[in-house]
Design a protein around this motif. Structure first.
Motif, mmCIF file in Angstrom:
data_model
loop_
_atom_site.group_PDB
_atom_site.id
_atom_site.type_symbol
_atom_site.label_atom_id
_atom_site.label_comp_id
_atom_site.label_asym_id
_atom_site.label_seq_id
_atom_site.Cartn_x
_atom_site.Cartn_y
_atom_site.Cartn_z
ATOM 1 N N ALA A 92 4.246 -2.635 -7.233
ATOM 2 C CA ALA A 92 2.855 -2.268 -7.505
ATOM 3 C C ALA A 92 2.618 -0.765 -7.400
ATOM 4 O O ALA A 92 3.272 -0.065 -6.635
ATOM 5 C CB ALA A 92 1.931 -3.001 -6.534
ATOM 6 N N ASP A 93 1.674 -0.279 -8.183
ATOM 7 C CA ASP A 93 1.250 1.116 -8.108
ATOM 8 C C ASP A 93 0.145 1.210 -7.063
ATOM 9 O O ASP A 93 -1.016 0.890 -7.335
ATOM 10 C CB ASP A 93 0.744 1.591 -9.469
ATOM 11 C CG ASP A 93 0.361 3.076 -9.465
ATOM 12 O OD1 ASP A 93 0.331 3.678 -8.362
ATOM 13 O OD2 ASP A 93 0.090 3.622 -10.539
ATOM 14 N N LEU A 94 0.522 1.627 -5.865
ATOM 15 C CA LEU A 94 -0.428 1.763 -4.761
ATOM 16 C C LEU A 94 -0.512 3.219 -4.313
ATOM 17 O O LEU A 94 -0.808 3.509 -3.155
ATOM 18 C CB LEU A 94 0.005 0.863 -3.591
ATOM 19 C CG LEU A 94 0.024 -0.645 -3.896
ATOM 20 C CD1 LEU A 94 0.666 -1.413 -2.750
ATOM 21 C CD2 LEU A 94 -1.398 -1.157 -4.146
ATOM 22 N N MET A 95 -0.285 4.128 -5.243
ATOM 23 C CA MET A 95 -0.345 5.544 -4.906
ATOM 24 C C MET A 95 -1.758 5.935 -4.475
ATOM 25 O O MET A 95 -2.735 5.667 -5.182
ATOM 26 C CB MET A 95 0.096 6.391 -6.097
ATOM 27 C CG MET A 95 1.571 6.255 -6.429
ATOM 28 S SD MET A 95 2.154 7.454 -7.670
ATOM 29 C CE MET A 95 1.397 6.786 -9.140
ATOM 30 N N GLY A 96 -1.842 6.525 -3.287
ATOM 31 C CA GLY A 96 -3.132 6.946 -2.769
ATOM 32 C C GLY A 96 -4.033 5.805 -2.336
ATOM 33 O O GLY A 96 -5.214 6.027 -2.043
ATOM 34 N N ALA A 97 -3.490 4.594 -2.275
ATOM 35 C CA ALA A 97 -4.315 3.433 -1.913
ATOM 36 C C ALA A 97 -4.842 3.526 -0.495
ATOM 37 O O ALA A 97 -4.175 4.033 0.403
ATOM 38 C CB ALA A 97 -3.498 2.151 -2.082
ATOM 39 N N ARG A 98 -6.051 3.025 -0.300
ATOM 40 C CA ARG A 98 -6.674 3.009 1.019
ATOM 41 C C ARG A 98 -6.360 1.675 1.691
ATOM 42 O O ARG A 98 -7.044 0.677 1.469
ATOM 43 C CB ARG A 98 -8.181 3.224 0.901
ATOM 44 C CG ARG A 98 -8.558 4.570 0.284
ATOM 45 C CD ARG A 98 -10.051 4.712 0.115
ATOM 46 N NE ARG A 98 -10.398 6.014 -0.479
ATOM 47 C CZ ARG A 98 -11.647 6.391 -0.781
ATOM 48 N NH1 ARG A 98 -12.658 5.548 -0.544
ATOM 49 N NH2 ARG A 98 -11.870 7.569 -1.315
#
Length: 263
Positions: A177-183
């Motif tokens: 998954a693309d969770l770049m910068g996810a909170r």
């Protein structure tokens, strides 16, 4: 399967290329020595790599392939004193690095009681990988590492499923998954599948990552302050080195708390 730079001919500083970016201050072609490399095969800015624009160097891990190629495959003959070894040594190093990474994962899987149903297959894979690791340079250059990796990956996937099944309740699946910068501060990710997930600069402070599968997850600049990685599956030292953490971050035994983490 830990890097021993004192017994390596700085292969990661020469054989591998890198591009100018947030990780490296300059461009460097494969086979070209880094400008910071000294005659004794040591890095001239080792203690200040991050401040000098080379954080990428601090998160690379050869899993012990460097000393294997330097001292075993090439019998202690370095590429400077023996230039005839140069091309083949630099070609073999990335192959050996892949094999050592596989050894790392298979060895960890064999320590996990929950993975006992696949231990026989893992032991066969370990023996085959060790045979290749000990091979000469010509055999290494010709090795089909892709096929070996594919077979081992099937075993590692099953290992992950068996281990994570011990965590009660529904588990999150964020594979790739693309969770770049996810909170994700305080997120409940116990037993989650985070294989290959992009967690660059994600906020994982105080997150519950117990027994999560973290193989290949990109933790560059991720905030792991106060996070719990107890029992995390296939977590590497390089992943921790790439992240930011603190004294409250709980990590599995056998891994070191990075020096740049906050106290």
């Amino acid at each position: 399967m830990k890097a021993d730079c004192a017994n390596c001919f700085a292969l990661c500083c020469v054989a591998l290329p890198f591009a100018r970016s947030a990780d490296f201050a300059v461009d460097k072609a494969a086979g070209t020595p880094c400008t910071n490399l000294q005659q004794d095969f040591r890095c001239g800015i080792h203690t200040r790599l991050r401040d000098s624009g080379f954080p990428g160097c601090t998160v690379f891990d050869c899993f012990g392939a460097g000393q294997q190629v330097s001292q075993v495959t090439f019998g202690g003959r370095d590429w400077r004193a023996h230039p005839e070894t140069r091309q083949q040594m630099f070609e073999v190093f990335p192959v050996q690095r892949q094999l050592h990474e596989l050894l790392f994962y298979v060895t960890e899987a064999l320590t996990l009681p929950a993975a006992r149903p696949v231990h026989a297959g893992l032991r066969r894979a370990l023996a085959e990988t060790e045979r290749l690791v000990a091979a000469d340079a010509a055999a290494l250059a010709a090795a089909d590492v892709g096929a070996l990796r594919q077979g081992i990956n099937t075993l590692l996937l099953k290992t992950s499923e068996l281990v994570r099944a011990q965590v009660p309740g529904r588990k999150k699946n964020h594979r790739g998954a693309d969770l770049m910068g996810a909170r994700l501060a305080g997120a409940r990710l116990a037993g989650a599948n985070l294989r290959g997930a992009y967690l660059i600069a994600a906020d994982l402070s105080r997150a519950d990552l117990r027994t999560a599968d973290l193989i290949g997850a990109d933790f560059r600049d991720a905030d792991l302050a106060g996070a719990d990685l107890t029992g995390a599956v296939f977590l590497t030292q390089a992943q921790l080195n790439a992240a930011r953490g603190d004294a409250a971050t709980r990590i599995p035994p056998g891994l070191d708390r990075p020096a740049h983490w906050r106290a």
